[in-house]
Scaffold this motif. Sequence first.
Motif, PDB file in Angstrom:
ATOM      1  N   GLY A  91       0.713  -1.031  -0.310  1.00 57.06           N
ATOM      2  CA  GLY A  91      -0.141   0.126  -0.342  1.00 57.06           C
ATOM      3  C   GLY A  91       0.677   1.550  -0.154  1.00 57.06           C
ATOM      4  O   GLY A  91       0.342   2.776   0.238  1.00 57.06           O
ATOM      5  N   LYS A  92       2.566   1.107  -0.073  1.00 59.16           N
ATOM      6  CA  LYS A  92       2.604   2.748   0.181  1.00 59.16           C
ATOM      7  C   LYS A  92       3.320   3.348  -1.850  1.00 59.16           C
ATOM      8  O   LYS A  92       2.758   2.345  -2.971  1.00 59.16           O
ATOM      9  N   ALA A  93       2.773   4.204  -2.063  1.00 60.89           N
ATOM     10  CA  ALA A  93       2.936   5.029  -3.075  1.00 60.89           C
ATOM     11  C   ALA A  93       3.546   4.650  -3.547  1.00 60.89           C
ATOM     12  O   ALA A  93       5.177   5.042  -2.920  1.00 60.89           O
ATOM     13  N   LEU A  94       3.924   4.161  -5.093  1.00 63.94           N
ATOM     14  CA  LEU A  94       5.559   4.697  -5.705  1.00 63.94           C
ATOM     15  C   LEU A  94       5.818   5.460  -6.705  1.00 63.94           C
ATOM     16  O   LEU A  94       6.703   5.658  -6.771  1.00 63.94           O
ATOM     17  N   CYS A  95       5.061   6.621  -6.825  1.00 62.60           N
ATOM     18  CA  CYS A  95       4.867   7.787  -7.166  1.00 62.60           C
ATOM     19  C   CYS A  95       4.294   8.410  -7.037  1.00 62.60           C
ATOM     20  O   CYS A  95       2.910   8.592  -6.275  1.00 62.60           O
ATOM     21  N   PRO A  96       4.371  10.184  -6.955  1.00 63.17           N
ATOM     22  CA  PRO A  96       4.040  11.082  -6.405  1.00 63.17           C
ATOM     23  C   PRO A  96       2.024  10.629  -7.928  1.00 63.17           C
ATOM     24  O   PRO A  96       2.076  10.058  -8.241  1.00 63.17           O
ATOM     25  N   ALA A  97       1.129  11.220  -7.446  1.00 63.54           N
ATOM     26  CA  ALA A  97       0.155  11.653  -7.789  1.00 63.54           C
ATOM     27  C   ALA A  97      -0.500  12.928  -8.512  1.00 63.54           C
ATOM     28  O   ALA A  97       0.075  14.096  -8.478  1.00 63.54           O
ATOM     29  N   MET A  98      -0.948  12.193  -9.738  1.00 60.24           N
ATOM     30  CA  MET A  98      -0.930  13.466 -10.840  1.00 60.24           C
ATOM     31  C   MET A  98      -2.814  14.035 -10.646  1.00 60.24           C
ATOM     32  O   MET A  98      -3.538  12.983 -10.811  1.00 60.24           O
ATOM     33  N   VAL A  99      -2.308  15.230 -10.099  1.00 54.89           N
ATOM     34  CA  VAL A  99      -3.713  15.752 -10.224  1.00 54.89           C
ATOM     35  C   VAL A  99      -4.742  16.519 -10.939  1.00 54.89           C
ATOM     36  O   VAL A  99      -3.666  16.317 -12.293  1.00 54.89           O
ATOM     37  N   SER A 100      -5.537  16.687 -11.086  1.00 60.57           N
ATOM     38  CA  SER A 100      -6.336  16.665 -11.924  1.00 60.57           C
ATOM     39  C   SER A 100      -5.593  18.465 -13.351  1.00 60.57           C
ATOM     40  O   SER A 100      -5.990  16.908 -14.497  1.00 60.57           O
ATOM     41  N   SER A 101      -4.892  18.829 -12.916  1.00 64.29           N
ATOM     42  CA  SER A 101      -4.592  20.126 -13.556  1.00 64.29           C
ATOM     43  C   SER A 101      -3.320  19.160 -14.424  1.00 64.29           C
ATOM     44  O   SER A 101      -3.175  20.200 -15.163  1.00 64.29           O
ATOM     45  N   ASP A 102      -2.643  18.646 -13.908  1.00 67.74           N
ATOM     46  CA  ASP A 102      -1.679  17.657 -14.478  1.00 67.74           C
ATOM     47  C   ASP A 102      -2.379  17.520 -16.235  1.00 67.74           C
ATOM     48  O   ASP A 102      -2.618  16.638 -16.439  1.00 67.74           O
TER      49      ASP A 102
END
Length: 505
Positions: A91-102
């Motif tokens: 359950g650990k994040a592997l990468c940054p989260a891309m948000v809507s404005s990306d």
Amino acid sequence: MAGGMGVLGLDVGTSACKAVVFSPGGIPQAAASRSYALHMPRPGWAELDAEEVWRHAADCIREACASARMPVRALAVCCQGEAFTAVDAEGKALCPAMVSSDARAAAETEAAVRERGVDDFYRRTGHTPHPLFTLFKLLWLKRHEPGIWSRARRFLCFEDFVHSKLGLDPAISWPLAGRTMLFDPARQAWDDGLLEWAGLEPERLARPMPSGSVAGEVAPSMARSLGLAPGCRVIAGGHDQVAAALGAGVAAPGQALYAMGTVECVVAVSREYRLAGGLRDANLCTYPHTVPGCHAHLAYNLTGANLAAWFREQFLPTGGAGETPGFGGLFARMPRTPTDLLVLPYFTSSGTPHFDVRARGAVVGLNFRHTRDDILRAMVEGLAFEMRLNLERMGQCGIPVHSFHATGGGTRSLEVVQIKADVLQAPITPTLDSEGGCMAAALLAWAALEGRPVQECLGSWVRLGPVVDPNPAHKGHYDEAFARYRGLYHALRPLSAPGPGKEGE
């Protein structure tokens, strides 16, 4: 609900998160918020550190529970749409989260439209393709980060990411799933055809379920760490825009939320899952509401209250004897009658109905007799005309709106609300609560504990201010001005193409 028991609503946004504990009847007992950085490492990229977001969300829950001094028996999460992160088996994040404005997935979006066509995506998901949606961001990740793609156990939006951190098999509410462009609102399930096309197995996504359903219980060790009651239930929440609509009491056809914030947004409600060529062509989506049996239709303009902030910064003096007035004083100086100006409010490109990143703002009709106050009023009128344009398209497709409940900073000015009521020719009722998202999530949690339909609870939870009715004396002027406004975008678009390096600014 037993006396002294509370419920918690968690709102996870793009720049901050907030947790609020409510007692029965929707009375806030304690709140905590945290801000975090939005990272933009390259042009067009916009990311969040998902693990950092969770740490701040956990701190908010912990602080709110400690301050409330009442056991929290259930919680729900509402959050920004579209944003996701890949997580490993732990359950650990592997990468940054891309948000809507990306917007990095523009090429993947264009290629998908060439291959499948706009109408195929629309018929399957109720949305028209755009780089903001999760599907196209996933395709970007698969193409550019194959190592992360292959290592990822799951791809989670922020609601389901929080669930996983709480120790649950993650679930995603139907409204939030609807914003991925992988969900079929008609079948209320992931779209098998799109998953196969994208090379994505359904078990790598969270379990979709209707808002207000019980997703599970917080793991005992996590409940102790956060200060939640043993056996605290986790309830499916929703996408923040439709959650805000529920928090404002918008739960029936003919009603709409008018969110007067940095982004202007209208959320209209219908009973049927309604698809129409007119909605598709105007990029007006259809997806599940947080209210069972209802669907939401989202219209928005990316320019909103930020326009008044820009106006004040650019055209009013600062410091000394000419100290800049607050927004209340600024709006109070506007003329009381309609202007003869037209403003195209695309100062950050357009939202619906045009989805045009090349569109630019304009003030039309100026001469030497106009003042700064005239221009400011015309800007407010322009924002309302843009919403009227969207609402006209909805009405033509069988989704009429007769009244609005309003939230956001714009509702603090009676002058602004009156102008918008006059332009839309409909009554607008501001809400008295500023915690709409958290309250909606907590309301879903409370209704689930009580075993009652969420609509039955609205009367005791939602508090509304006085109704602002449209001024009939202004109807003729605004009808004529709107007839001219309809053609403004098309007339100016050939002049609006940006110069080098200005795309998307």
